[in-house]
Scaffold this motif. Structure first.
Motif, PDB file in Angstrom:
ATOM      1  N   THR A 113       0.844  -1.199   0.000  1.00  0.00           N
ATOM      2  CA  THR A 113       0.000   0.000   0.000  1.00  0.00           C
ATOM      3  C   THR A 113       0.881   1.252   0.000  1.00  0.00           C
ATOM      4  O   THR A 113       0.644   2.197  -0.763  1.00  0.00           O
ATOM      5  N   PHE A 126      -5.416   1.331  -3.418  1.00  0.00           N
ATOM      6  CA  PHE A 126      -6.615   1.161  -2.595  1.00  0.00           C
ATOM      7  C   PHE A 126      -6.930  -0.321  -2.396  1.00  0.00           C
ATOM      8  O   PHE A 126      -7.358  -0.735  -1.304  1.00  0.00           O
ATOM      9  N   CYS A 181      -7.239  -2.128   1.154  1.00  0.00           N
ATOM     10  CA  CYS A 181      -8.411  -2.913   1.567  1.00  0.00           C
ATOM     11  C   CYS A 181      -7.987  -4.283   2.095  1.00  0.00           C
ATOM     12  O   CYS A 181      -8.508  -4.756   3.118  1.00  0.00           O
ATOM     13  N   PHE A 237      -6.794   5.044   5.741  1.00  0.00           N
ATOM     14  CA  PHE A 237      -7.677   4.183   4.941  1.00  0.00           C
ATOM     15  C   PHE A 237      -9.006   4.884   4.641  1.00  0.00           C
ATOM     16  O   PHE A 237      -9.501   4.848   3.509  1.00  0.00           O
ATOM     17  N   LEU A 266      -8.682   7.369   1.961  1.00  0.00           N
ATOM     18  CA  LEU A 266      -8.490   6.772   0.632  1.00  0.00           C
ATOM     19  C   LEU A 266      -9.816   6.473  -0.066  1.00  0.00           C
ATOM     20  O   LEU A 266      -9.889   6.475  -1.300  1.00  0.00           O
ATOM     21  N   ILE A 267     -10.849   6.211   0.705  1.00  0.00           N
ATOM     22  CA  ILE A 267     -12.130   5.779   0.133  1.00  0.00           C
ATOM     23  C   ILE A 267     -12.700   6.800  -0.851  1.00  0.00           C
ATOM     24  O   ILE A 267     -13.056   6.430  -1.986  1.00  0.00           O
ATOM     25  N   ALA A 296     -10.867   6.717  -4.185  1.00  0.00           N
ATOM     26  CA  ALA A 296     -11.194   5.562  -5.023  1.00  0.00           C
ATOM     27  C   ALA A 296     -12.575   5.733  -5.656  1.00  0.00           C
ATOM     28  O   ALA A 296     -12.776   5.449  -6.841  1.00  0.00           O
TER      29      ALA A 296
END
Length: 211
Positions: free
Chosen positions: A56, A90, A94, A129, A132-133, A136
């Protein structure tokens, strides 16, 4: 050769995308291979967690390197690879997150919440994290049009904060031997420093052109 790199044909660009796609799958295929052949060591969960976390971070830094490399080389086609790099980043994030909440914590929400609150390295990792959503989700051309170019760019500047949080997450995780997180921190500092230099030069270049 150099001209071909500067202006590749549609077919060459297709090969580049295919090559990148295969290369980005190699870490996952390696994990699967090691898992099938009992090569994940004494603590498989820790091995998978560290591996997916590492890739990542590598993905984040590689994505950040596209713009500086494009400006240094004038290979403008590199920008077409950035979305795939970001989505694979991403994807590994995940996997990293799922390894933690599934294999490590077995979906024990109470323990996960306590971890996020009480352990700083998990706090910053979780925040990275979450940030990042939206990147994406808005990676498609249709979302770019819906948000508008400027708003889309502002949103995707979150990658600077995400990469910083990722390095801090790794740094706080290892505690003693900081050699590897230090390398990531130096690379990130260089990439951000190059961007600052490019921004600082823009007004000068513009005023020179006017003169």
């Amino acid at each position: 050769m150099w001209n071909a790199l500067q202006t590749p044909s549609a077919r060459q660009l297709g090969f580049a995308k295919a090559g990148l796609f295969v290369a980005a799958l190699v870490p996952l295929l390696r994990l699967i291979w090691l898992g099938v052949n009992d090569g994940l060591g004494a603590n498989p969960i820790e091995f998978i967690t560290h591996s997916t976390g590492t890739w990542t971070l590598v993905g984040l830094l590689t994505t950040l390197s596209v713009t500086p490399l494009r400006k240094f080389t004038s290979w403008n086609w590199l920008i077409r690879l950035r979305r795939m790099l970001g989505l694979f980043t991403f994807f590994y994030a995940c996997l990293h997150f799922m390894t933690y909440i599934w294999l490590d914590q077995f979906f024990d929400i109470n323990t996960i919440v306590k971890d996020v609150i009480k352990r700083p390295f998990i706090t910053v990792g979780f925040l990275a994290f979450v940030l990042l959503i939206p990147l994406a989700v808005t990676s498609t051309n249709s979302m770019m049009k819906r948000l508008g170019g400027k708003n889309w760019q502002r949103l995707h500047r979150l990658i600077y904060a995400i990469a910083t949080l990722g390095v801090v997450h790794y740094w706080w995780l290892v505690k003693k031997d900081i050699t590897q997180p230090l390398i990531y921190a130096v690379v990130l500092a260089l990439l951000l420093g190059i961007r600052i230099l490019f921004k600082a030069r823009r007004p000068r270049l513009g005023s020179t052109a006017k003169a």
